[in-house]
Design an enzyme around this catalytic site. Structure first.
Site, PDB file in Angstrom:
ATOM      1  CD1 TRP A 144      -2.427  -1.943   1.598  1.00 13.82           C
ATOM      2  CD2 TRP A 144      -3.055  -0.992   0.004  1.00 13.82           C
ATOM      3  NE1 TRP A 144      -3.337  -2.646   1.172  1.00 13.82           N
ATOM      4  CE2 TRP A 144      -3.845  -2.106   0.102  1.00 13.82           C
ATOM      5  CE3 TRP A 144      -3.315  -0.215  -1.311  1.00 13.82           C
ATOM      6  CZ2 TRP A 144      -5.005  -2.437  -0.933  1.00 13.82           C
ATOM      7  CZ3 TRP A 144      -4.290  -0.574  -2.119  1.00 13.82           C
ATOM      8  CH2 TRP A 144      -5.135  -1.566  -1.995  1.00 13.82           C
TER       9      TRP A 144
ATOM     10  CG  ASP B  61      -2.954   4.655   3.610  1.00 11.48           C
ATOM     11  OD1 ASP B  61      -4.307   4.400   4.336  1.00 11.48           O
ATOM     12  OD2 ASP B  61      -2.773   3.838   2.803  1.00 11.48           O
TER      13      ASP B  61
ATOM     14  CE  LYS C  72      -8.887  -2.578   3.531  1.00 14.99           C
ATOM     15  NZ  LYS C  72      -7.869  -1.774   2.808  1.00 14.99           N
TER      16      LYS C  72
END
Ligand SMILES: *Cc1c(COP(=O)(O)O)cnc(C)c1O
Length: 363
Positions: free
Chosen positions: A103, A174, A198
């Site tokens: 990511w 993030d 999430k």
């Protein structure tokens, strides 16, 4: 049917009480005679809901008043582009992207379109365990406008538990798979973003916590309005039609966390849950986790079986017991148990007992 526990990495498990509440009021929200998904985002009741949600979120994470909270679209990937476009004025400006995995690198690839991007590798392997260098050892460039990093790499289950302390650069995080999992020292950041699917609610909302003064930043003039933080701020996160349902669901989750002891309690539970799984792994001769203990994720516990040919059987048998979606990401194989806030400790105990039983029988 046996009780189901959902270990999906995202979209993921939601608290059962929240689902029941949403179900109960779905056809007639707050006695409006309409469903939450049928009413205007300009209506009084919707706007007052968003105000309350923002307040609760601010309380949960103790967000100081010099930070603004925005509820946006486009997921975390939308922010991979929005961050450099909002924080940089010209393409020659430098940025530092900390590489800890899939990511953080995906964010860096996007930033390369808008800046001179330095990739800073901080992930190492020692004694066959992956670890991340301490922040004080990061090779930060003083000339870069901001540092971007990802505290929880969802796919590998590798995490940074330290809080950043850099003075010369802005700090961007993030937090897509770790927001609300633990306390955060908000003051140590300039910008935090997280998509909802999430650890917040269903997909569709991306939450931004941004230092107010950055809203007035001199930015890339080609920025699409929908990505422009200032425009979204000026329009109370309703520059275009927001994802009303996910906004509402996120609000129910915040109520649920507040009712269940707030972030402090959540953090304790997450520690207990992840420790239970890591202990199960470490005490076995069949399961292996490849992450150094200081960098183990409390949200995504990854492990592999010593004998590769047992993977299929493990997944088949666990599914039969109601332990779902344990297959690891295709990049790494093996298993991944995502144990976000909504996963009850009973689910983790059941998985741990299953793992022990499986090893006795097949290991
Ligand atoms: C899932 C995830 C993303 C991507 O989120 P989208 O909302 O699908 O864009 C980005 N970063 C992290 C850490 C993630 O876990």
């Amino acid at each position: 049917m046996c009780k189901i526990y959902n270990f999906s990495a995202g979209p993921s498990i939601l608290p059962i009480d929240v689902m029941k509440k949403a179900n109960k009021e779905f056809l007639n929200w707050k006695n409006s005679g309409s469903s939450i998904i049928e009413i205007s985002h300009r209506s009084k009741i919707f706007i007052s809901m968003t105000k309350k949600i923002e307040k609760n979120f601010r309380n949960l994470l103790n967000i100081p008043n010099n930070y603004k909270i925005l509820f946006l679209h486009g997921g975390a990937r939308g922010q991979f582009s929005a961050v450099p476009m909002n924080l940089l004025k010209s393409f020659d400006e430098e940025t530092d992207y900390i590489n800890t995995g899939y990511w953080s690198m995906s964010a860096a690839f996007e930033a390369m379109k808008y800046s001179k991007t330095n990739i800073i590798d901080v992930k190492k392997i020692k004694n066959r365990k992956k670890h991340i260098l301490k922040m004080s050892k990061w090779n930060i460039k003083n000339t870069s406008k901001y540092i971007h990093y990802c505290p929880n790499e969802t796919i590998e289950g590798i995490a940074i538990h330290e809080e950043p302390n850099f003075y010369k650069n802005l700090i961007v995080g993030d937090f897509s798979s770790s927001i609300l999992s633990r306390k955060i020292k908000i003051q140590n950041y300039d910008l935090i973003y997280a998509s909802s699917q999430k650890n917040i609610g269903p997909s569709g909302i991306t939450i931004l916590i941004i230092k107010k003064k950055l809203l007035f930043n001199n930015k890339n003039k080609y920025i699409p309005s929908i990505l422009d933080y200032y425009i979204n701020y000026k329009n109370n996160s309703m520059f275009n039609t927001p994802s009303t349902f996910s906004w509402y669901m996120s609000g129910l989750i915040f109520d649920w966390i507040l009712k269940n002891g707030g972030i402090e309690k959540i953090e304790k539970n997450n520690f207990i849950k992840s420790k239970l799984l890591y202990d199960t792994i470490d005490n076995s001769n069949l399961y292996i986790n490849d992450i150094h203990y200081l960098n183990r994720s409390i949200m995504n516990v990854t492990f592999r079986l010593k004998h590769n040919n047992l993977n299929k059987k493990f997944l088949e048998k666990s599914e039969k017991e109601g332990l779902l979606y344990l297959r690891g990401h295709s990049l790494f194989g093996g298993m991944r148990a995502s144990i976000y806030n909504a996963m009850p400790i009973e689910g983790v105990k059941k998985l741990s007992n299953f793992m022990i039983k499986f090893e006795k029988k097949f290991g």
